[in-house]
Structure formats: C-alpha cells, structure tokens
Design a protein around this motif. Sequence first.
Motif, PDB file in Angstrom:
ATOM      1  N   ARG A 177       0.848  -1.179   0.000  1.00 43.42           N
ATOM      2  CA  ARG A 177       0.000   0.000   0.000  1.00 43.42           C
ATOM      3  C   ARG A 177       0.892   1.240   0.000  1.00 43.42           C
ATOM      4  NH1 ARG A 177       0.289  -1.165   5.454  1.00 43.42           N
ATOM      5  NH2 ARG A 177       0.361   0.606   6.903  1.00 43.42           N
ATOM      6  N   MET A 178       0.312   2.351  -0.398  1.00 45.38           N
ATOM      7  CA  MET A 178       1.022   3.626  -0.390  1.00 45.38           C
ATOM      8  C   MET A 178       0.574   4.411   0.837  1.00 45.38           C
ATOM      9  SD  MET A 178       2.814   3.609  -3.262  1.00 45.38           S
ATOM     10  CE  MET A 178       3.128   5.285  -3.792  1.00 45.38           C
ATOM     11  N   VAL A 179       1.531   4.936   1.593  1.00 49.70           N
ATOM     12  CA  VAL A 179       1.201   5.760   2.753  1.00 49.70           C
ATOM     13  C   VAL A 179       1.841   7.128   2.580  1.00 49.70           C
ATOM     14  CG1 VAL A 179       0.965   3.795   4.309  1.00 49.70           C
ATOM     15  CG2 VAL A 179       3.162   4.922   4.099  1.00 49.70           C
ATOM     16  N   PRO A 180       1.126   8.186   2.941  1.00 51.44           N
ATOM     17  CA  PRO A 180       1.671   9.529   2.755  1.00 51.44           C
ATOM     18  C   PRO A 180       2.777   9.841   3.760  1.00 51.44           C
ATOM     19  CG  PRO A 180      -0.438   9.627   3.896  1.00 51.44           C
ATOM     20  CD  PRO A 180      -0.229   8.198   3.507  1.00 51.44           C
ATOM     21  N   VAL A 181       3.710  10.684   3.332  1.00 51.92           N
ATOM     22  CA  VAL A 181       4.784  11.172   4.192  1.00 51.92           C
ATOM     23  C   VAL A 181       4.635  12.686   4.280  1.00 51.92           C
ATOM     24  CG1 VAL A 181       7.279  11.359   4.499  1.00 51.92           C
ATOM     25  CG2 VAL A 181       6.306   9.299   3.494  1.00 51.92           C
ATOM     26  N   SER A 182       4.469  13.200   5.487  1.00 52.78           N
ATOM     27  CA  SER A 182       4.281  14.640   5.662  1.00 52.78           C
ATOM     28  C   SER A 182       5.545  15.394   5.268  1.00 52.78           C
ATOM     29  CB  SER A 182       3.932  14.948   7.120  1.00 52.78           C
ATOM     30  OG  SER A 182       5.047  14.674   7.961  1.00 52.78           O
ATOM     31  N   GLY A 183       5.399  16.704   5.089  1.00 51.30           N
ATOM     32  CA  GLY A 183       6.547  17.523   4.722  1.00 51.30           C
ATOM     33  C   GLY A 183       7.647  17.474   5.760  1.00 51.30           C
ATOM     34  N   ARG A 184       7.268  17.538   7.035  1.00 51.74           N
ATOM     35  CA  ARG A 184       8.282  17.517   8.090  1.00 51.74           C
ATOM     36  C   ARG A 184       8.948  16.145   8.186  1.00 51.74           C
ATOM     37  NH1 ARG A 184       6.426  18.483  13.828  1.00 51.74           N
ATOM     38  NH2 ARG A 184       7.919  16.833  14.316  1.00 51.74           N
ATOM     39  N   ALA A 185       8.141  15.079   7.988  1.00 53.93           N
ATOM     40  CA  ALA A 185       8.721  13.732   8.016  1.00 53.93           C
ATOM     41  C   ALA A 185       9.685  13.537   6.849  1.00 53.93           C
ATOM     42  CB  ALA A 185       7.618  12.688   7.975  1.00 53.93           C
ATOM     43  N   ALA A 186       9.340  14.105   5.691  1.00 49.70           N
ATOM     44  CA  ALA A 186      10.208  13.984   4.522  1.00 49.70           C
ATOM     45  C   ALA A 186      11.559  14.658   4.769  1.00 49.70           C
ATOM     46  CB  ALA A 186       9.529  14.599   3.301  1.00 49.70           C
ATOM     47  N   GLU A 187      11.548  15.793   5.471  1.00 53.46           N
ATOM     48  CA  GLU A 187      12.797  16.493   5.772  1.00 53.46           C
ATOM     49  C   GLU A 187      13.691  15.643   6.680  1.00 53.46           C
ATOM     50  OE1 GLU A 187      12.124  20.363   7.359  1.00 53.46           O
ATOM     51  OE2 GLU A 187      10.848  21.009   5.691  1.00 53.46           O
ATOM     52  N   VAL A 188      13.082  15.085   7.728  1.00 57.16           N
ATOM     53  CA  VAL A 188      13.850  14.246   8.652  1.00 57.16           C
ATOM     54  C   VAL A 188      14.344  12.994   7.942  1.00 57.16           C
ATOM     55  CG1 VAL A 188      13.724  12.895  10.783  1.00 57.16           C
ATOM     56  CG2 VAL A 188      12.610  15.123  10.661  1.00 57.16           C
ATOM     57  N   LEU A 189      13.490  12.424   7.110  1.00 54.43           N
ATOM     58  CA  LEU A 189      13.853  11.218   6.359  1.00 54.43           C
ATOM     59  C   LEU A 189      15.047  11.488   5.438  1.00 54.43           C
ATOM     60  CD1 LEU A 189      13.029   8.285   5.843  1.00 54.43           C
ATOM     61  CD2 LEU A 189      11.363   9.105   4.165  1.00 54.43           C
ATOM     62  N   ALA A 190      15.048  12.649   4.783  1.00 55.56           N
ATOM     63  CA  ALA A 190      16.154  12.992   3.903  1.00 55.56           C
ATOM     64  C   ALA A 190      17.459  13.145   4.688  1.00 55.56           C
ATOM     65  CB  ALA A 190      15.839  14.284   3.149  1.00 55.56           C
ATOM     66  N   ARG A 191      17.366  13.740   5.866  1.00 57.15           N
ATOM     67  CA  ARG A 191      18.562  13.866   6.711  1.00 57.15           C
ATOM     68  C   ARG A 191      19.099  12.496   7.108  1.00 57.15           C
ATOM     69  NH1 ARG A 191      16.506  17.206  11.596  1.00 57.15           N
ATOM     70  NH2 ARG A 191      18.549  16.608  12.438  1.00 57.15           N
ATOM     71  N   TRP A 192      18.180  11.583   7.449  1.00 56.85           N
ATOM     72  CA  TRP A 192      18.600  10.243   7.878  1.00 56.85           C
ATOM     73  C   TRP A 192      19.227   9.456   6.728  1.00 56.85           C
ATOM     74  CZ3 TRP A 192      20.473   7.115  11.090  1.00 56.85           C
ATOM     75  CH2 TRP A 192      20.403   5.731  10.908  1.00 56.85           C
ATOM     76  N   VAL A 193      18.651   9.561   5.528  1.00 60.96           N
ATOM     77  CA  VAL A 193      19.185   8.832   4.381  1.00 60.96           C
ATOM     78  C   VAL A 193      20.624   9.271   4.093  1.00 60.96           C
ATOM     79  CG1 VAL A 193      18.977   8.534   1.883  1.00 60.96           C
ATOM     80  CG2 VAL A 193      16.950   8.337   3.326  1.00 60.96           C
ATOM     81  N   GLN A 194      20.918  10.544   4.270  1.00 60.31           N
ATOM     82  CA  GLN A 194      22.269  11.039   4.043  1.00 60.31           C
ATOM     83  C   GLN A 194      23.244  10.564   5.118  1.00 60.31           C
ATOM     84  OE1 GLN A 194      23.409  12.774   1.376  1.00 60.31           O
ATOM     85  NE2 GLN A 194      21.351  12.462   0.518  1.00 60.31           N
ATOM     86  N   LEU A 195      22.732  10.338   6.344  1.00 60.19           N
ATOM     87  CA  LEU A 195      23.607  10.042   7.478  1.00 60.19           C
ATOM     88  C   LEU A 195      23.795   8.547   7.730  1.00 60.19           C
ATOM     89  CD1 LEU A 195      25.152  11.806   9.534  1.00 60.19           C
ATOM     90  CD2 LEU A 195      23.258  11.474  11.124  1.00 60.19           C
ATOM     91  N   ARG A 196      22.800   7.732   7.319  1.00 64.89           N
ATOM     92  CA  ARG A 196      22.841   6.308   7.610  1.00 64.89           C
ATOM     93  C   ARG A 196      24.039   5.648   6.932  1.00 64.89           C
ATOM     94  NH1 ARG A 196      21.375   3.538   3.190  1.00 64.89           N
ATOM     95  NH2 ARG A 196      20.779   1.612   4.212  1.00 64.89           N
ATOM     96  N   LYS A 197      24.444   4.500   7.455  1.00 64.73           N
ATOM     97  CA  LYS A 197      25.548   3.765   6.853  1.00 64.73           C
ATOM     98  C   LYS A 197      25.127   3.226   5.494  1.00 64.73           C
ATOM     99  CE  LYS A 197      27.831   2.244  11.113  1.00 64.73           C
ATOM    100  NZ  LYS A 197      28.272   1.067  11.916  1.00 64.73           N
ATOM    101  N   SER A 198      26.001   3.356   4.524  1.00 67.43           N
ATOM    102  CA  SER A 198      25.690   2.846   3.193  1.00 67.43           C
ATOM    103  C   SER A 198      26.010   1.351   3.123  1.00 67.43           C
ATOM    104  CB  SER A 198      26.502   3.608   2.136  1.00 67.43           C
ATOM    105  OG  SER A 198      27.892   3.459   2.387  1.00 67.43           O
TER     106      SER A 198
END
Length: 297
Positions: A177-198
Amino acid sequence: MASATGATLIEDFLAMLSAERGAAANTIAAYRRDLEGAEELLGSLPSACAEDMKQLGAAWRDLAPATVARKCSALRQFYGFLLDEGVIPADPSAHLPRPAARRPLPRILDHEQVAALFAQAEDEARADSPAPLRTLTMLELLYGSGLRATELVSLPLSAVPRDAPFLTVTGKGGQARMVPVSGRAAEVLARWVQLRKSGSDFLFPSGKSHLTRVRLFQLLKELATRADIPAAKISPHVLRHAFATHLLEGGADLRVLQTLLGHADIATTQIYTHVDSARLVGLVNERHPLADRTLSD
C-alpha cells in the motif's frame, strides 16, 4: 479430495488462505495450531458432528474468551472450505460456542504527550548524530504515517520517495500500500538517508539485516522516559493508534483511515469510532439534514 485425510485437508485449507486471501505467516501458524489441536481432541475434523463441536466447547471452558473465539473462527472457516469443496455434506460448526469476547479499546497518547515526545526527540537529533536522528525518523513514520512496527523496521531503502510524497509499504499478508509522508517527516527522512551507513538495502540497517522490533520498542520506551512519559504508555502500536485517532478527530473519513492503516476489513478500523464517539455525536448534530429543525417544525 473426498478421500483425503484430516491432516491433508488442513494443509489444503492453509494453502488456500495463503494463496487466495494473502494470510500472514503468523495467521497461518495460529490456524494450524488451532486446527491440529482440535483434531487431537476429536480424532478427525472432517467426520466431526454437532456433538463433537459441543465437546470442544467443554474442553475449552477454562480458556480466555478471545482464545476460544479465535479457535472457533479457525474451525468455522475450515468447515466452510470443506463444504465448498464438497468434502462434507453439512457444516457442524454452528454448534461451536460463541464467546462474547469484547475487544479492548486501543491505548493512545493525547496531543500533549505526543508533543512532549517529539520535542525530546527533535532536541536530541539537532546535532545530526546517527542514533537520535534514526529515532526521530522512526517516530515520524510511526505517528505521521501510521506504520506497524514490522512494516517500519523492514522498510527497504527503495521505499523512500523520490518525487511523490509516499512510502511503498508491504503490510500483512504481503499486501502493498502507499502511505503519505508529511513535509516535516520527509525532511527528517532525507537527513537520515544522508547520514545512515551505506551498503545496506534497508532504511534502518543493523548488522547484516535491519533493526529488530525488540530494539524499536526499547528505543521508544527510553525516549519516553527522557520525555517524562511513563514507558508503559509507549509502543509502536500505541503511536499507530494515536495516528488513527487524531486523524479521526480532525475529520478524516473512516474509509480513508482504513486505506492508510492497511486494514483488510473496515470492522477493524471501526474500533476508533468508540475512541472518538464525542466527535461523531457532534458531527451528526451539526451535519444531519434535520439538525436545524425542532420538533415543532
């Protein structure tokens, strides 16, 4: 199939649940235990009669009503399957007990507690340290998108949206299913994707796999304690309940909520109407065509 053994018929039924209804592995395992346990008591489920069903009721007398209800549900579905397949001429499951198992209302957090939880998580994640930022990201997705614990920890990196503000989630029974991601959640998510271990295919990697549900529970309870909220009040499912209840309070449609939560049956979603009954009464009084008319009119 008429000459098949009880064990074979149970396997055929479980295979049908998996293939046609997309039943989850845990559901299949529970039904298997219930059906095999009933067959141990009766000897043969396909040849059981009404008196045998009453015998099961007596054997389950000391079990919790919810447990009996689940066992009865498994048997009713099994006998419905046998009837459809022409294995039995009549369904004896009408003589099973019908315990009045009352489903408890979900525990939720109020708006102030949610605010306190986020304030603590946001304060700890300001320095972009990996662990606090990961906790904040998971909190955003649990409360902001209503994900289940397993759905969250097992998210692949590929589920992260690129252009559209949605996550692709695989829920119970392998249903996507598709679930919406709020604007604030998207910002935090983008920060985490950059910081997480590759090097991992998971959004929340841990070792060679992903973060466990147990560790997620621990992180949330530790965060709650630091936010002066009793740890016993917090779990991933409590945050999911808060997501649903607060959306309903804000005027969300029950069918929309069903889609967001990934409920196969709207009856599961309707439990939230009990939590927010005051708003529903007010809605009827305000929106019903007769709301502005008095008895004298």
